[in-house]
Motif scaffolding. Structure first.
Motif, PDB file in Angstrom:
ATOM      1  N   LYS A   1       0.852  -1.193   0.000  1.00 58.13           N
ATOM      2  CA  LYS A   1       0.000   0.000   0.000  1.00 58.13           C
ATOM      3  C   LYS A   1       0.885   1.239   0.000  1.00 58.13           C
ATOM      4  N   TYR A   2       0.631   2.130  -0.929  1.00 55.10           N
ATOM      5  CA  TYR A   2       1.415   3.362  -0.992  1.00 55.10           C
ATOM      6  C   TYR A   2       0.613   4.438  -1.698  1.00 55.10           C
ATOM      7  N   GLU A   3       1.031   5.681  -1.496  1.00 53.43           N
ATOM      8  CA  GLU A   3       0.406   6.815  -2.164  1.00 53.43           C
ATOM      9  C   GLU A   3       1.489   7.659  -2.814  1.00 53.43           C
ATOM     10  N   ILE A   4       1.266   8.007  -4.075  1.00 53.13           N
ATOM     11  CA  ILE A   4       2.178   8.898  -4.789  1.00 53.13           C
ATOM     12  C   ILE A   4       1.810  10.335  -4.433  1.00 53.13           C
ATOM     13  N   LEU A   5       2.792  11.110  -3.993  1.00 51.69           N
ATOM     14  CA  LEU A   5       2.557  12.482  -3.558  1.00 51.69           C
ATOM     15  C   LEU A   5       3.269  13.449  -4.498  1.00 51.69           C
ATOM     16  N   ASP A   6       2.494  14.315  -5.152  1.00 54.91           N
ATOM     17  CA  ASP A   6       3.139  15.380  -5.911  1.00 54.91           C
ATOM     18  C   ASP A   6       3.614  16.458  -4.932  1.00 54.91           C
ATOM     19  N   ARG A   7       4.177  17.511  -5.451  1.00 61.67           N
ATOM     20  CA  ARG A   7       4.744  18.539  -4.575  1.00 61.67           C
ATOM     21  C   ARG A   7       3.711  19.065  -3.566  1.00 61.67           C
ATOM     22  N   GLN A   8       2.516  19.409  -4.051  1.00 61.73           N
ATOM     23  CA  GLN A   8       1.506  19.967  -3.164  1.00 61.73           C
ATOM     24  C   GLN A   8       1.066  18.954  -2.113  1.00 61.73           C
ATOM     25  N   GLN A   9       0.816  17.720  -2.535  1.00 59.22           N
ATOM     26  CA  GLN A   9       0.366  16.698  -1.595  1.00 59.22           C
ATOM     27  C   GLN A   9       1.431  16.399  -0.546  1.00 59.22           C
ATOM     28  N   LEU A  10       2.702  16.366  -0.982  1.00 58.85           N
ATOM     29  CA  LEU A  10       3.785  16.123  -0.036  1.00 58.85           C
ATOM     30  C   LEU A  10       3.837  17.220   1.024  1.00 58.85           C
ATOM     31  N   HIS A  11       3.716  18.462   0.593  1.00 57.54           N
ATOM     32  CA  HIS A  11       3.817  19.571   1.536  1.00 57.54           C
ATOM     33  C   HIS A  11       2.558  19.733   2.386  1.00 57.54           C
ATOM     34  N   GLU A  12       1.461  19.197   1.939  1.00 54.55           N
ATOM     35  CA  GLU A  12       0.276  19.147   2.802  1.00 54.55           C
ATOM     36  C   GLU A  12       0.464  18.109   3.902  1.00 54.55           C
ATOM     37  N   ARG A  13       1.156  17.037   3.572  1.00 52.64           N
ATOM     38  CA  ARG A  13       1.371  15.963   4.555  1.00 52.64           C
ATOM     39  C   ARG A  13       2.483  16.317   5.533  1.00 52.64           C
ATOM     40  N   GLU A  14       3.508  17.004   5.046  1.00 53.97           N
ATOM     41  CA  GLU A  14       4.620  17.462   5.888  1.00 53.97           C
ATOM     42  C   GLU A  14       4.829  18.951   5.600  1.00 53.97           C
ATOM     43  N   VAL A  15       4.136  19.780   6.354  1.00 58.54           N
ATOM     44  CA  VAL A  15       4.060  21.203   6.013  1.00 58.54           C
ATOM     45  C   VAL A  15       5.384  21.937   6.202  1.00 58.54           C
ATOM     46  N   ASP A  16       6.306  21.386   6.984  1.00 59.04           N
ATOM     47  CA  ASP A  16       7.555  22.093   7.262  1.00 59.04           C
ATOM     48  C   ASP A  16       8.711  21.653   6.374  1.00 59.04           C
ATOM     49  N   LEU A  17       8.455  20.796   5.397  1.00 53.32           N
ATOM     50  CA  LEU A  17       9.500  20.484   4.430  1.00 53.32           C
ATOM     51  C   LEU A  17       9.787  21.713   3.568  1.00 53.32           C
ATOM     52  N   SER A  18      11.020  21.827   3.123  1.00 51.04           N
ATOM     53  CA  SER A  18      11.392  22.974   2.289  1.00 51.04           C
ATOM     54  C   SER A  18      10.936  22.758   0.850  1.00 51.04           C
ATOM     55  N   ASP A  19      11.072  23.800   0.052  1.00 51.50           N
ATOM     56  CA  ASP A  19      10.696  23.713  -1.361  1.00 51.50           C
ATOM     57  C   ASP A  19      11.613  22.788  -2.151  1.00 51.50           C
TER      58      ASP A  19
END
Length: 413
Positions: A164-182
């Motif tokens: 089970k996995y989910e592919i995260l685009d840039r927006q989805q990744l930063h929604e999941r981990e809001v403090d990651l850098s650009d």
């Protein structure tokens, strides 16, 4: 003192083996020089890694070989003085990492990986350690589009394994981990694994469960192991301990026992480091993340955010250094707002590895009552309970849940 089985090594593998033997009615004494969970079981990234169905292989493509040959990468580093010693082992590792060899290793390891979470769950519930474990998986993070796109294709190629996995685009990744850098352009969220906020604490909790159920943990020196007639004997602080059966589950120190007994098992060490950090400006890391290009993991732990490094090929006795940690830290600061270091010095661990990417589990060929359970490489925490179960089934005459032949000790002869 006398018991039915001595287990040498109070890391996650040894403790799990002792618990499974105990559950099958064996009187077991667990022996270690140090406290339970003090070694490699303490310092890892805290992943119960259900998604690692493909073992870590030696690269075969020329570009990767040339890149690693320069010895400037964050994920793999080597000591020039250690190369002559480990070179033959690396060649065996490279040979086993061919497409055909990797396919064999993958199929051999799959039954263990598939059961890793449920075997941990049973012990976690019994020991009341649920507060140390999260079921939110971990995220593979990428810093450029090409690497991200290749990883997405690779994830889709694993669909037959039922992960089970989910592919995260840039927006989805930063929604999941809001403090990651650009710098983080996308990721893959692996959902099957679980994460542990204190791996050493989990291991010590399992040891406490073993004692609570009537087992004994005693400080002793496994290097004193000797065979006396039909018995095995080890010296401890409470005097000699004897048993008809003994399990060597000493991880990277296992060679100190099997070599004097005449077993030529190609066990080598991959070193790795960790350091804890505070987060800057109130930042929060909600998941363990792996920078797949940098080869390090950032994991939220009870002690702070733990950065664990990749592989260092160096002699086990070489002094710790900060070369690899500094390289990884520099990359990590570009992905997440790490603050100051928490630890005075980096922690150095030693992963016990075999060139065919699978552990040794089973009886020794030439000594009655001698059993092995070591060589779990990067997945000691992941596989400790499931390999403990497999060995206990073999030792007590049960039908093993999977064919143990791929892990036999004499496969290198």
């Amino acid at each position: 003192m006398h018991c039915q089985t001595i287990v040498l090594g109070a890391g996650i593998v040894g403790i799990s083996t002792a618990l499974h033997l105990q559950a099958r009615g064996r009187k077991v004494i667990l022996i270690d020089r140090e406290e339970p969970g003090s070694g490699t079981s303490h310092g890892n990234a805290g992943l119960i890694e259900r998604s690692s169905v493909i073992p870590y292989a030696f690269p075969h493509d020329l570009s990767s070989l040339l890149r690693y040959g320069l010895n400037r990468q964050p994920d793999v580093r080597y000591s020039f003085t250690h190369l002559p010693k480990i070179g033959p082992w690396l060649f065996k590792y490279w040979k086993n990492s061919s497409p055909a060899g990797l396919a064999v290793a993958t199929q051999a390891m799959l039954p263990l990986v598939q059961r890793c979470v449920e075997e941990h769950d049973a012990l976690i519930d019994a020991a009341g350690l649920g507060e140390l474990v999260k079921a939110n998986g971990w995220i593979e993070v990428y810093r450029n589009e090409d690497a991200y796109n290749n990883a997405v294709a690779g994830a889709h190629a694993l669909k037959s394994y039922g992960l089970k996995y989910e592919i995260l685009d840039r927006q989805q990744l930063h929604e999941r981990e809001v403090d990651l850098s650009d710098n983080a352009v996308g990721g893959i969220h692996w959902l099957d694994p679980k994460t542990v906020s204190n791996p050493g604490g989990l291991t010590r909790g399992y040891a406490a469960l073993f004692v609570q159920r009537g087992g004994q943990f005693i400080h002793g020196d496994a290097r004193t192991l000797r065979q006396i007639g039909s018995e095995w004997q080890v010296d401890s602080r409470q005097g000699p301990i004897t048993a008809p059966e003994v399990v060597v589950a000493l991880g990277p120190q296992s060679a100190e026992l099997f070599k004097p007994l005449g077993y030529r098992i190609p066990l080598e060490i991959k070193r790795g480091y960790h350091m804890h950090y505070r987060a800057r400006d109130g930042a929060e890391l909600k998941h363990s993340i792996c920078d797949a290009q940098g080869g390090y993991v950032l994991a939220p732990m009870a002690m702070g955010i733990r950065l664990t490094t990749g592989i260092e090929f160096a002699a086990s006795t070489d002094a710790a250094n900060q070369i690899q940690l500094q390289r990884c830290e520099a990359l990590a600061r570009k992905v997440f707002p790490l603050g100051e270091r928490v630890d005075a010095e980096p922690w150095l661990g030693r992963r016990p590895c075999l060139p065919d990417m699978r552990p040794v589990i089973g009886p020794a060929a030439r000594h009655k009552g001698l059993w092995f359970n070591f060589g779990h490489a990067h997945h000691g925490l992941t596989l400790g309970p499931v390999t403990g179960r497999l060995l206990a089934e073999m030792m007590t005459g049960e039908t093993p849940f999977t064919d143990p032949a791929p892990y036999r000790a004499d496969r290198f002869n």
